[in-house]
Design an enzyme around this catalytic site. Sequence first.
Site, PDB file in Angstrom:
ATOM      1  N   ARG A 254      46.794  33.255  34.219  1.00  0.00           N
ATOM      2  CA  ARG A 254      45.420  32.773  34.326  1.00  0.00           C
ATOM      3  C   ARG A 254      44.804  32.642  32.938  1.00  0.00           C
ATOM      4  O   ARG A 254      44.909  33.557  32.123  1.00  0.00           O
ATOM      5  CB  ARG A 254      44.572  33.721  35.183  1.00  0.00           C
ATOM      6  N   ARG A 269      41.688  42.716  32.344  1.00  0.00           N
ATOM      7  CA  ARG A 269      41.593  41.268  32.499  1.00  0.00           C
ATOM      8  C   ARG A 269      42.512  40.621  31.470  1.00  0.00           C
ATOM      9  O   ARG A 269      42.214  40.604  30.268  1.00  0.00           O
ATOM     10  CB  ARG A 269      40.144  40.793  32.298  1.00  0.00           C
ATOM     11  N   GLU A 341      37.143  45.124  41.332  1.00  0.00           N
ATOM     12  CA  GLU A 341      38.069  44.495  42.280  1.00  0.00           C
ATOM     13  C   GLU A 341      39.530  44.836  41.969  1.00  0.00           C
ATOM     14  O   GLU A 341      39.995  44.670  40.846  1.00  0.00           O
ATOM     15  CB  GLU A 341      37.890  42.983  42.267  1.00  0.00           C
ATOM     16  N   SER A 344      42.014  41.514  47.259  1.00  0.00           N
ATOM     17  CA  SER A 344      41.146  40.709  48.116  1.00  0.00           C
ATOM     18  C   SER A 344      41.964  40.138  49.260  1.00  0.00           C
ATOM     19  O   SER A 344      43.179  39.969  49.149  1.00  0.00           O
ATOM     20  CB  SER A 344      40.486  39.574  47.319  1.00  0.00           C
ATOM     21  N   ARG A 383      45.737  46.075  37.057  1.00  0.00           N
ATOM     22  CA  ARG A 383      44.511  46.735  37.502  1.00  0.00           C
ATOM     23  C   ARG A 383      44.816  48.021  38.279  1.00  0.00           C
ATOM     24  O   ARG A 383      44.055  48.994  38.204  1.00  0.00           O
ATOM     25  CB  ARG A 383      43.660  45.780  38.338  1.00  0.00           C
TER      26      ARG A 383
END
Length: 421
Positions: A254, A269, A341, A344, A383
Amino acid sequence: MRDEPDLLRAAQERRGESPEVVDELIAADEARRAAIVRFEAVRAEQKQLGKQIPKAQGEEKQALLARTKDLSAEVKTSEAAQGATAQAFEELLKTLPNPTVDAPPGGEDDFVVLEEVGTPRDFAAEGFEPRDHLELGEMLGAIDMERGAKVSGSRFYYLTGVGAQLELALVQLAMSTAAEWGFTPMIPPALVKPQAMDGTGFLGQAADDVYHLEKDDLYLVGTSEVPLAAYHGGEILPTESLPRRYAAFSPCFRREAGSYGKDTRGIFRVHWFDKVEMFVYTTLDQAAAEHERLLGWEKAWLQKLELPFRVIDVAAGDLGLSAVRKFDCEAWIPTQGKYRELSSASNCTEFQARRLDVRTRGAADDGTSHVATLNGTLCAMTRTIVALLENGQQEDGSVRLPAALHPYLGEVLRPLGQASA
């Protein structure tokens, strides 16, 4: 769009988006259909004249031939207009998000907390200030950001020693756990064709976050949701074979466009990370129930890792293009003093299946319908490592691991040079 445009307008407003795109779509659809009618009319006249010419003579034949010449030009023009209006309609249609009615209205900060599971540790009561994951990772010899930046640039890293072992343990535990739940383990390609990326909705509002290899016209996936959604592209799946559940391990890439200055320290991140993703094909009438099951599996996984977390119902304006509803599981990060987060679960209904043409047919052979697709993170490695290190830390810099990881790494990760107890 044609019969109930107000539903689409309301869905756009729920996301905080302009409803004007619905009116633009209606106009584009009318232009497209008018162009089709025009093309079919001149093409039919051209065919009719083709039948009359052999029977005509003299001036009548010359007039028909002249008209045929004019019609040929009109056919080419109307055919081009038909193609242009169709393309304009399709491009505009692809910008329309999956209409949502159940997600809370609003933007990123308008989520609804559904539940909190577990209790964050009170480090002040324990008598010490918690270290962040990077400091712990460096003490353990688990994370090397400096050399990651030297070799690849910012937001890259090396997992070393017990850091690498911890990721491999999480991968093995996640894949075996998913298999126990009935998921088929997969290792999909991390490079996909444009139609796979577009079909899943990642070339719309998320296009700036995607890495594109122009020379090969291939995309690096940001999630294995993409190759899993395209896996059955163009196929008709027997209804009795549904649901089909897959769990895939893959690297994810990403660009993190728009995140300048956010979470720049450590591995929270980053531009590349590994992940185990759950993906489901089912019927539309079972999609909502399957969404709840995915959330249940994600919660069970976080409880297996003994992490305190909360579940939120993500607001409509914070949904991706393809989802009608999304639940996030957010783990407590002690040094940030908030939930972040970790996973999800999204219900995409027929949105992706229509684009990728994945259909189902029952035993009665009464026609086909598009399936529903859902996706859910089981374990995003970096994460999860952040959460495990910070929540399991001890005053001396060692880290207690959850019982589920003891078979792989033992009970405690200790700083370099620290003797085992």
